[in-house]
Design a protein around this motif. Structure first.
Motif, PDB file in Angstrom:
ATOM      1  N   LEU A  86      -1.550  13.196   1.623  1.00 41.86           N
ATOM      2  CA  LEU A  86      -0.817  12.706   0.458  1.00 41.86           C
ATOM      3  C   LEU A  86       0.676  12.541   0.701  1.00 41.86           C
TER       4      LEU A  86
ATOM      5  N   LEU B 233      14.229  18.865  -5.449  1.00 36.14           N
ATOM      6  CA  LEU B 233      14.953  17.643  -5.078  1.00 36.14           C
ATOM      7  C   LEU B 233      16.394  17.715  -5.591  1.00 36.14           C
TER       8      LEU B 233
ATOM      9  N   CYS C 267       3.018  22.575  -4.619  1.00 33.13           N
ATOM     10  CA  CYS C 267       2.528  21.757  -5.741  1.00 33.13           C
ATOM     11  C   CYS C 267       1.088  21.322  -5.524  1.00 33.13           C
TER      12      CYS C 267
ATOM     13  N   ARG D 252       0.837  -1.203   0.000  1.00 32.57           N
ATOM     14  CA  ARG D 252       0.000   0.000   0.000  1.00 32.57           C
ATOM     15  C   ARG D 252       0.871   1.252   0.000  1.00 32.57           C
TER      16      ARG D 252
ATOM     17  N   TRP E 228       4.893   7.159  -1.806  1.00 33.35           N
ATOM     18  CA  TRP E 228       5.569   7.802  -2.946  1.00 33.35           C
ATOM     19  C   TRP E 228       4.998   9.212  -3.096  1.00 33.35           C
ATOM     20  N   VAL E 229       5.840  10.220  -2.984  1.00 32.37           N
ATOM     21  CA  VAL E 229       5.412  11.607  -3.125  1.00 32.37           C
ATOM     22  C   VAL E 229       5.787  12.111  -4.517  1.00 32.37           C
ATOM     23  N   SER E 230       4.796  12.179  -5.401  1.00 31.89           N
ATOM     24  CA  SER E 230       5.075  12.720  -6.738  1.00 31.89           C
ATOM     25  C   SER E 230       4.659  14.182  -6.819  1.00 31.89           C
ATOM     26  N   ILE E 231       4.077  14.674  -5.728  1.00 27.53           N
ATOM     27  CA  ILE E 231       3.632  16.071  -5.691  1.00 27.53           C
ATOM     28  C   ILE E 231       4.766  16.895  -5.084  1.00 27.53           C
ATOM     29  N   VAL E 232       5.844  17.024  -5.817  1.00 30.94           N
ATOM     30  CA  VAL E 232       7.025  17.761  -5.355  1.00 30.94           C
ATOM     31  C   VAL E 232       7.834  18.141  -6.594  1.00 30.94           C
ATOM     32  N   GLU E 233       8.468  19.300  -6.528  1.00 28.82           N
ATOM     33  CA  GLU E 233       9.186  19.795  -7.707  1.00 28.82           C
ATOM     34  C   GLU E 233      10.533  19.108  -7.876  1.00 28.82           C
ATOM     35  N   PRO E 234      10.784  18.517  -9.036  1.00 26.70           N
ATOM     36  CA  PRO E 234      12.099  17.901  -9.261  1.00 26.70           C
ATOM     37  C   PRO E 234      13.254  18.869  -9.025  1.00 26.70           C
TER      38      PRO E 234
ATOM     39  N   VAL F  26      12.396   0.786  -7.569  1.00 29.73           N
ATOM     40  CA  VAL F  26      11.384   1.307  -6.642  1.00 29.73           C
ATOM     41  C   VAL F  26      10.438   0.185  -6.212  1.00 29.73           C
TER      42      VAL F  26
ATOM     43  N   TRP G  64       9.749  -1.526  -2.537  1.00 19.49           N
ATOM     44  CA  TRP G  64       8.417  -1.415  -1.940  1.00 19.49           C
ATOM     45  C   TRP G  64       7.923  -2.774  -1.437  1.00 19.49           C
TER      46      TRP G  64
END
Lengths: 246, 246
Positions: free
Chosen positions: A116, A182, A95, A39, A173-179, A157, A161
């Motif tokens: 999230l 990072l 974001c 999950r 997994w946090v995809s709501i972030v600016e590359p 990945v 997991w």
């Protein structure tokens, strides 16, 4: 080259290919169960550190992913510093606000009601990055499909997991972030790209269904709607609307 | 929405989250073993068809991959037609010839000596494709990182591969093939992209080490060379040369 440490009973099987083919019924079902019970976790037990040897086994699993031309193009950046994580979380908040505006008003509040990320709550953040810088010679298998390098990192990945799941460790997994944030915070060199920013820790629970299904945001599709049995893609009538709106 | 069929003992655990957290020692090690013993297979038992229920379990596992915003953007195209496969193999041969030219003369013969596909020998080819076409509303989690859609499809590849491993089924990933040929042969609509072309069948053996390591083409890196423990990427002196040349 040192062989990575695994329990002796696994190591013994690795050197005997004819035995390596055999998984018992219990073992076979265990892999299906891990896949079914994985999950995306956003609620962590805040003050419980990861067991160090379990973390090592998870990293080992990620490092055993398939890679095009045996390139192993991934890097695993462990992020514990709270100030760094706080700045990454600020990017998440920006974001999320931006993404919320893209939803119709009646869906926007529902979107914002979801938790999230667990960036600060999780004891560890882990960024899987991919090294796209060219080496001395081409990587076997990448001439026709250069994207195979990135693909390898994504497979890492998923290995991580699933290994985490059976170690009782949750991953979100946090995809709501600016590359770009990072890249800056983790000092990624030019040509090294973040592919997955992950929160890792012991979860308060593993949900029986995905959160977005539980909250009514979306629904899982039936398997049959994504299988094309006759060698050709056929758009299913039900599939497209299910994807974007539950 | 019908729940996909899994053995009852797994189904029972799925509806009780507090039990879902428990994997026994044998089950935990089984997942690590499947990850460690997964191999890219290119030698198949040519006349042995896949067990249909095992194939279904593998597809189910792929379909249980994580997906951004619960988008489940993948499609699984099953390719059995030998003429279609023969044309796809012609693309492989063209791509291989083109790639071979990129290697220095002393490496070229070594490259060409490798068996890199089992397209016609395997009883089934499976193309995992990703549907990038926009729906009625944005997919949650893709505003800052649109590539998260593709990432989901790659995670499905790895789930499939691990499930296949414990079912005794081998998978070989053919990245040496032109995407435009796959689009045409499999009738992918505009906006649907192939992400992985896979050969599936019962393997003659699961190798104890990756083929490219066995043949001396490359070497696996030590885990420590890809772990960055202090929150920042640090180029390792040994990592870069190991990647491109063994």
């Amino acid at each position: 080259l040192s062989r990575p440490a695994l329990p002796p009973e696994i190591e013994a099987r690795l050197v005997e290919p004819e035995l390596a083919g055999e998984f018992s019924e219990v073992e076979r079902l265990a892999v299906h169960a891990a896949i079914a019970q994985r999950r995306d976790v956003r609620h962590f037990i805040a003050d419980r550190e990861l067991d160090e040897s379990a973390l090592q086994r998870c990293l080992e699993a990620a490092h055993r992913a398939p890679s095009v031309g045996l390139s192993q193009p991934w890097g695993f950046v462990l992020v514990r510093d709270r100030q760094v994580r706080a700045r990454i979380r600020e990017s998440f908040l920006r974001c999320r606000a931006r993404e919320a505006e893209r939803f119709a008003p009646e869906r926007r509040d529902h979107y914002l009601a979801h938790r999230l990320e667990g960036i600060l709550e999780a004891p560890l953040n882990l960024c899987i990055a991919v090294d796209l810088r060219p080496g001395d010679e081409p990587v076997l298998g990448t001439t026709a499909q250069p994207e195979a390098i990135r693909a390898s990192a994504y497979c890492a990945v998923q290995n991580l997991w699933l290994a985490a799941r059976v170690e009782g460790i949750g991953i979100g997994w946090v995809s709501i972030v600016e590359p770009r944030v990072l890249r800056h915070e983790l000092a990624l060199p030019a040509g090294v790209e973040p592919v997955a920013y992950l929160c890792m820790g012991y979860p308060r629970a593993f949900r029986s269904t995905p959160m977005l299904e539980e909250t009514g945001w979306g629904r899982r599709k039936p398997l049959a709607s994504v299988v094309h049995p006759n060698g050709r893609w056929v758009d299913s009538v039900s599939a497209a609307p299910t994807r974007s709106r539950a």
